[in-house]
Design a protein around this motif. Structure first.
Motif, short mmCIF file in Angstrom:
data_model
loop_
_atom_site.label_atom_id
_atom_site.label_comp_id
_atom_site.label_asym_id
_atom_site.label_seq_id
_atom_site.Cartn_x
_atom_site.Cartn_y
_atom_site.Cartn_z
N ASP A 1 0.88 -1.17 0.00
CA ASP A 1 0.00 0.00 0.00
C ASP A 1 0.92 1.22 0.00
O ASP A 1 1.62 1.48 0.98
CB ASP A 1 -0.87 -0.04 1.26
CG ASP A 1 -1.82 1.14 1.36
OD1 ASP A 1 -1.53 2.19 0.76
OD2 ASP A 1 -2.84 1.01 2.07
N SER A 2 0.92 1.95 -1.11
CA SER A 2 1.87 3.07 -1.24
C SER A 2 1.54 4.24 -0.32
O SER A 2 2.35 5.15 -0.17
CB SER A 2 1.90 3.58 -2.68
OG SER A 2 2.31 2.56 -3.54
N ARG A 3 0.35 4.22 0.28
CA ARG A 3 0.01 5.35 1.16
C ARG A 3 0.64 5.18 2.54
O ARG A 3 1.38 6.03 2.99
CB ARG A 3 -1.51 5.48 1.30
CG ARG A 3 -1.90 6.50 2.38
CD ARG A 3 -3.36 6.82 2.36
NE ARG A 3 -3.64 7.89 1.41
CZ ARG A 3 -4.81 8.10 0.84
NH1 ARG A 3 -5.81 7.28 1.09
NH2 ARG A 3 -4.99 9.10 0.01
N ASP A 4 0.37 4.04 3.19
CA ASP A 4 0.89 3.89 4.56
C ASP A 4 2.04 2.88 4.63
O ASP A 4 2.53 2.59 5.72
CB ASP A 4 -0.24 3.51 5.52
CG ASP A 4 -0.88 2.17 5.18
OD1 ASP A 4 -0.36 1.47 4.28
OD2 ASP A 4 -1.89 1.81 5.81
N LEU A 5 2.44 2.37 3.49
CA LEU A 5 3.53 1.39 3.38
C LEU A 5 3.23 0.09 4.11
O LEU A 5 4.14 -0.67 4.44
CB LEU A 5 4.88 1.98 3.83
CG LEU A 5 5.32 3.26 3.09
CD1 LEU A 5 6.78 3.58 3.45
CD2 LEU A 5 5.17 3.15 1.59
N ALA A 6 1.94 -0.18 4.35
CA ALA A 6 1.56 -1.50 4.85
C ALA A 6 1.93 -2.51 3.77
O ALA A 6 1.73 -2.26 2.58
CB ALA A 6 0.07 -1.56 5.13
N MET A 7 2.49 -3.64 4.18
CA MET A 7 2.92 -4.60 3.15
C MET A 7 2.72 -6.04 3.61
O MET A 7 2.70 -6.32 4.81
CB MET A 7 4.38 -4.37 2.77
CG MET A 7 5.32 -4.40 3.92
SD MET A 7 6.99 -4.03 3.36
CE MET A 7 7.63 -3.19 4.80
N ARG A 8 2.56 -6.89 2.62
CA ARG A 8 2.43 -8.31 2.89
C ARG A 8 3.21 -9.07 1.83
O ARG A 8 3.16 -8.72 0.65
CB ARG A 8 0.95 -8.72 2.85
CG ARG A 8 0.71 -10.19 3.21
CD ARG A 8 -0.77 -10.43 3.50
NE ARG A 8 -1.58 -10.47 2.30
CZ ARG A 8 -1.79 -11.57 1.57
NH1 ARG A 8 -1.25 -12.73 1.91
NH2 ARG A 8 -2.56 -11.52 0.49
N GLN A 9 3.92 -10.10 2.28
CA GLN A 9 4.65 -10.95 1.34
C GLN A 9 3.68 -12.01 0.82
O GLN A 9 3.13 -12.78 1.60
CB GLN A 9 5.84 -11.63 2.03
CG GLN A 9 6.81 -10.68 2.72
CD GLN A 9 7.63 -9.84 1.75
OE1 GLN A 9 7.77 -10.19 0.57
NE2 GLN A 9 8.17 -8.73 2.22
N VAL A 10 3.45 -12.02 -0.48
CA VAL A 10 2.51 -12.98 -1.08
C VAL A 10 3.33 -14.05 -1.82
O VAL A 10 4.03 -13.74 -2.77
CB VAL A 10 1.58 -12.26 -2.09
CG1 VAL A 10 0.56 -13.23 -2.65
CG2 VAL A 10 0.89 -11.08 -1.43
N PRO A 11 3.25 -15.30 -1.36
CA PRO A 11 4.06 -16.35 -1.99
C PRO A 11 3.81 -16.47 -3.49
O PRO A 11 2.65 -16.43 -3.93
CB PRO A 11 3.63 -17.63 -1.26
CG PRO A 11 3.11 -17.15 0.06
CD PRO A 11 2.48 -15.81 -0.22
N VAL A 12 4.89 -16.58 -4.27
CA VAL A 12 4.81 -16.76 -5.72
C VAL A 12 5.73 -17.91 -6.08
O VAL A 12 6.93 -17.71 -6.30
CB VAL A 12 5.23 -15.48 -6.47
CG1 VAL A 12 5.16 -15.70 -7.99
CG2 VAL A 12 4.37 -14.29 -6.10
N ASP A 13 5.18 -19.10 -6.13
CA ASP A 13 6.00 -20.27 -6.45
C ASP A 13 5.81 -20.61 -7.93
O ASP A 13 5.03 -21.49 -8.29
CB ASP A 13 5.60 -21.45 -5.55
CG ASP A 13 6.45 -22.69 -5.83
OD1 ASP A 13 7.42 -22.60 -6.62
OD2 ASP A 13 6.13 -23.76 -5.26
N LEU A 14 6.54 -19.87 -8.76
CA LEU A 14 6.39 -20.05 -10.21
C LEU A 14 6.77 -21.47 -10.62
O LEU A 14 6.04 -22.13 -11.35
CB LEU A 14 7.28 -19.03 -10.94
CG LEU A 14 6.82 -17.57 -10.84
CD1 LEU A 14 7.95 -16.63 -11.23
CD2 LEU A 14 5.61 -17.33 -11.73
N ALA A 15 7.93 -21.93 -10.15
CA ALA A 15 8.42 -23.25 -10.57
C ALA A 15 7.44 -24.34 -10.14
O ALA A 15 7.15 -25.27 -10.91
CB ALA A 15 9.80 -23.51 -9.98
N GLY A 16 6.90 -24.20 -8.93
CA GLY A 16 5.95 -25.19 -8.42
C GLY A 16 4.70 -25.28 -9.28
O GLY A 16 4.05 -26.32 -9.33
N ALA A 17 4.36 -24.16 -9.93
CA ALA A 17 3.17 -24.15 -10.79
C ALA A 17 3.52 -24.47 -12.24
O ALA A 17 2.67 -24.37 -13.13
CB ALA A 17 2.50 -22.77 -10.71
N GLY A 18 4.79 -24.80 -12.48
CA GLY A 18 5.21 -25.13 -13.85
C GLY A 18 5.30 -23.90 -14.74
O GLY A 18 5.19 -24.01 -15.96
#
Ligand code: ADP
Ligand code: MG
Length: 376
Positions: free
Chosen positions: A182-199
């Motif tokens: 969130d560019s306003r308050d810099l709240a952030m969350r790491q969202v897993p992105v397992d590209l290799a696992g999804a082929g």
């Protein structure tokens, strides 16, 4: 003998690395205080740094023009250092401006982030220097605080009115994840992105063009967004939801409507993308990427023939989706592909470029990597 080392228990020298980034979705939303979803690249700018107690900042880069730039920290002022050395000098200036007691350093810079390719080598450079100074001078600043220093450096010293995404991505991204910010308050969350696992694989196609009109156009687009928000009585376009878009558009002059439509729909695309990532449906990102590209091309008008050709060719060659990444007017395109199709999609884009008489695009594979860190 060495006071700093005695106090901090660490020699006042070392090496720091900060990555470039690609943004999955959420383009030109950061300066509208909206949402972005970048990942860090494995490619980094590295700063070998040693504290100097004579107040001098000494800069050398393997990517610079070969010169060594030396300037007294006390003399740093916007406009005083230009060209590549302006970026590291800007960070030291911004630290001083923010009231931090920092002195000189010898900085030797290396990089494998392509420059001027929309992959944010500038923020990587700033963040490597900011983190080096944080450690060399024991400042104790957090990653978001350093990102804000780096952004201020680029805005006020280098003179580029960028938002906060690039610096936050370089400082705060984590391996294996996208940063939902969130560019306003810099709240952030790491969202897993397992590209290799999804082929899957994420191709980065650097068109190797950078159209000059981009520099002035970026500032004009930002000013247009701020004018639209003002006319709508909103603090920022971030505050306009999709339900209110039709009535908002009706209140605006023709030239501002497409800008507003892009920002509002792009914020929505970030939310949709995160929903799919959380559900583990990575391929569903594809159509969102392509829709984002159409919005950047038709409404925001920051695409160009080279990036349009890379996107349309990648999609025709079987990519789940593709879009320009970064500010636009050239630079790089990302394409989400089946891992088994990565080579053939890249080859088709190269062929289309050759047939169009364009330079051969450079291809990287983006694997979500770690943000800025000390490496030695
Ligand atoms: P991008 O951030 O997309 O790569 P910019 O135009 O914002 O493009 O920043 C590129 C500029 O950053 C380069 O022209 C150069 O001045 C500076 N730069 C980036 N990396 C380095 C480096 N390793 N050494 C020296 N200057 C660098
Ligand atoms: Mg940049």
């Amino acid at each position: 003998m060495n006071t700093f080392a005695q106090i901090h228990g660490r020699a006042p020298e070392g090496e720091w690395a900060a990555p470039g980034r690609v943004n999955l979705i959420g383009e030109h939303t950061d300066y509208n205080l909206g949402f972005v979803l970048p990942i860090a690249l494995p490619q980094t700018v590295r700063a070998q740094a040693r504290r100097r107690d004579d107040g001098l900042l000494r800069l050398h880069s393997t990517r610079g023009d070969g010169t060594v730039v030396e300037v007294a920290v006390a003399d740093l002022a916007p406009g005083g250092v230009t060209g590549w050395a302006g970026y590291p000098a800007a960070v030291v200036w911004a630290l001083c401006e923010a009231g931090h007691e920092v002195g000189g350093a010898a900085l030797s810079l290396g990089s494998d982030v392509p420059t001027g390719a929309g992959l944010s080598s500038s923020a990587a450079l700033e963040c490597a220097v900011a983190l080096a100074y944080n450690d060399l001078y024991g400042l104790g600043l957090s990653a978001p605080e350093l990102a804000l220093i780096a952004q201020r450096a680029e805005n006020a010293f280098v003179g580029v009115p960028c938002g906060i995404m690039d610096q936050m991505a370089s400082m705060c991204c984590r391996a294996g994840a996208a940063l939902h910010l969130d560019s306003r308050d810099l709240a952030m969350r790491q969202v897993p992105v397992d590209l290799a696992g999804a082929g899957l694989a994420l191709l980065v196609l650097d068109t190797r063009v950078k159209h000059d009109l981009g520099d002035g156009a970026y500032a004009a687009l930002r000013a247009g967004c701020e004018r639209a928000a003002g006319l709508l009585g909103l603090p920022a376009l971030r505050d306009l939801g999709p339900a209110d878009l039709p009535s908002a558009l009706a209140q605006l002059p023709d030239e501002l409507r497409p800008l507003v439509r892009h920002v509002v729909t792009e914020n929505e695309r970030v939310a949709e993308a995160v929903t799919h990532l959380d559900a583990g449906d990575l391929a569903a990102l594809g159509p969102i990427l392509t829709a984002g590209h159409a919005s950047l091309r038709d409404d925001y008008r920051v695409s160009c023939p080279e990036t349009d050709l890379a996107v349309s060719t990648a999609v025709a060659a079987g990519a789940h989706g593709a879009r320009i990444t970064g500010g636009g007017f050239g630079g790089s395109v990302i394409a989400l592909v089946n891992a088994t199709a990565a080579e053939s999609v890249a080859a088709e884009v190269a062929t289309a470029f050759r047939e169009a008489g364009y330079a051969t695009p450079r291809t990287l594979t983006a694997v979500p990597a770690e943000g800025a860190r000390r490496i030695a």
